[in-house]
Enzyme design. Structure first.
Site, PDB file in Angstrom:
ATOM      1  N   ARG A  65     -15.249  29.876 -29.676  1.00 52.24           N
ATOM      2  CA  ARG A  65     -16.507  29.204 -29.330  1.00 52.24           C
ATOM      3  C   ARG A  65     -17.490  30.154 -28.663  1.00 52.24           C
ATOM      4  NH1 ARG A  65     -12.442  25.689 -28.515  1.00 52.24           N
ATOM      5  NH2 ARG A  65     -12.281  26.176 -26.308  1.00 52.24           N
ATOM      6  N   GLU A 102      -0.602  29.932 -18.489  1.00 53.90           N
ATOM      7  CA  GLU A 102       0.291  29.051 -17.741  1.00 53.90           C
ATOM      8  C   GLU A 102       1.733  29.188 -18.265  1.00 53.90           C
ATOM      9  OE1 GLU A 102      -1.024  25.054 -17.862  1.00 53.90           O
ATOM     10  OE2 GLU A 102       0.502  24.331 -16.461  1.00 53.90           O
TER      11      GLU A 102
HETATM   12  P1  AMP Z   1      -9.289  30.346 -18.684  1.00 49.70           P
HETATM   13  O1  AMP Z   1      -8.671  31.644 -19.161  1.00 49.70           O
HETATM   14  O2  AMP Z   1      -8.293  29.450 -18.013  1.00 49.70           O
HETATM   15  O3  AMP Z   1     -10.521  30.562 -17.863  1.00 49.70           O
HETATM   16  O4  AMP Z   1      -9.688  29.548 -19.988  1.00 49.70           O
HETATM   17  C1  AMP Z   1     -10.851  29.879 -20.644  1.00 49.70           C
HETATM   18  C2  AMP Z   1     -10.712  29.737 -22.131  1.00 49.70           C
HETATM   19  O5  AMP Z   1     -10.013  28.561 -22.510  1.00 49.70           O
HETATM   20  C3  AMP Z   1     -12.082  29.659 -22.743  1.00 49.70           C
HETATM   21  O6  AMP Z   1     -12.091  30.479 -23.901  1.00 49.70           O
HETATM   22  C4  AMP Z   1     -12.270  28.192 -23.084  1.00 49.70           C
HETATM   23  O7  AMP Z   1     -12.799  28.068 -24.378  1.00 49.70           O
HETATM   24  C5  AMP Z   1     -10.899  27.573 -23.026  1.00 49.70           C
HETATM   25  N1  AMP Z   1     -10.816  26.408 -22.115  1.00 49.70           N
HETATM   26  C6  AMP Z   1     -10.068  26.316 -20.995  1.00 49.70           C
HETATM   27  N2  AMP Z   1     -10.159  25.110 -20.436  1.00 49.70           N
HETATM   28  C7  AMP Z   1     -10.992  24.391 -21.215  1.00 49.70           C
HETATM   29  C8  AMP Z   1     -11.514  23.047 -21.160  1.00 49.70           C
HETATM   30  N3  AMP Z   1     -11.170  22.192 -20.176  1.00 49.70           N
HETATM   31  N4  AMP Z   1     -12.365  22.652 -22.122  1.00 49.70           N
HETATM   32  C9  AMP Z   1     -12.712  23.507 -23.116  1.00 49.70           C
HETATM   33  N5  AMP Z   1     -12.262  24.777 -23.224  1.00 49.70           N
HETATM   34  C10 AMP Z   1     -11.410  25.215 -22.292  1.00 49.70           C
END
Ligand code: AMP
Length: 177
Positions: A65, A102
């Protein structure tokens, strides 16, 4: 840096999907924002304005995205676009960065020749959650020989504390939850 803007058009175009892709996750779906002309252009313009033309050489989009938002941002900067992809997707020589999720690990890759030395890079993704992905993207850009000028997200899930993983890097998010 926090930019002052009317975020109502953006906020009203985010769709919450409970328990996707797994139970307990509230997925922030940006496809209604992408489909609404005023919201999409506002989001792209707000990211460009918050960093400013002439400050960025390459815009990195994180699969998948992030690509959609990063490409028009790059166009408006007059900058190049660089895709940052999951392992095994890029056809040429790559530099890789593995990071913890995770459960298990994830690997991001970028083409080894994507950046000129010292390129000022803006990293763009749809959502900043725990910050693991964004931090890995920063490390990868630096390993590939460029400089992280900043990061931009449409949405920041502040309760997950991802911003703390980005200490030292300027970043902006258009909507906070
Ligand atoms: P993080 O590494 O935990 O910051 O997760 C970020 C990545 O996961 C990004 O590329 C987001 O597209 C996706 N992501 C994580 N949580 C969500 C959420 N609640 N809604 C949509 N995309 C998410």
């Amino acid at each position: 840096m926090r930019i002052e803007m009317d975020t109502a058009v953006l906020r009203s175009s985010i769709r919450d999907i409970p328990d996707f892709p797994k139970p307990g996750v509230m997925f922030k779906d940006i496809t209604p924002l992408l489909a609404e002309p005023a919201a999409f252009s506002t989001a792209v313009d707000a990211i460009v304005v918050s960093f400013g033309r002439g400050t960025i050489d390459k815009v990195v989009g994180i699969e998948a995205r992030g690509f959609i938002v990063a490409a028009p941002v790059a166009y408006h900067f007059g900058a190049g676009f660089v895709p940052l992809r999951k392992a095994g997707k890029l056809p040429y020589d790559t530099v890789a960065q593995t990071y913890d999720l995770e459960y298990g690990t994830e690997t991001l890759e970028v083409h080894a020749d994507a950046f000129a030395p010292g390129d000022r890079v803006l990293i763009v993704d749809d959502v900043l959650a725990t910050g693991g992905t964004a931090r890995a993207a920063c490390d990868l850009v630096e390993h590939a020989g460029a400089t992280v000028a900043g990061l931009a997200f449409v949405i920041e899930l502040g309760f997950l504390g991802g911003g703390a993983r980005l200490d030292g890097y300027p970043y902006t998010s258009l909507l906070q939850y």
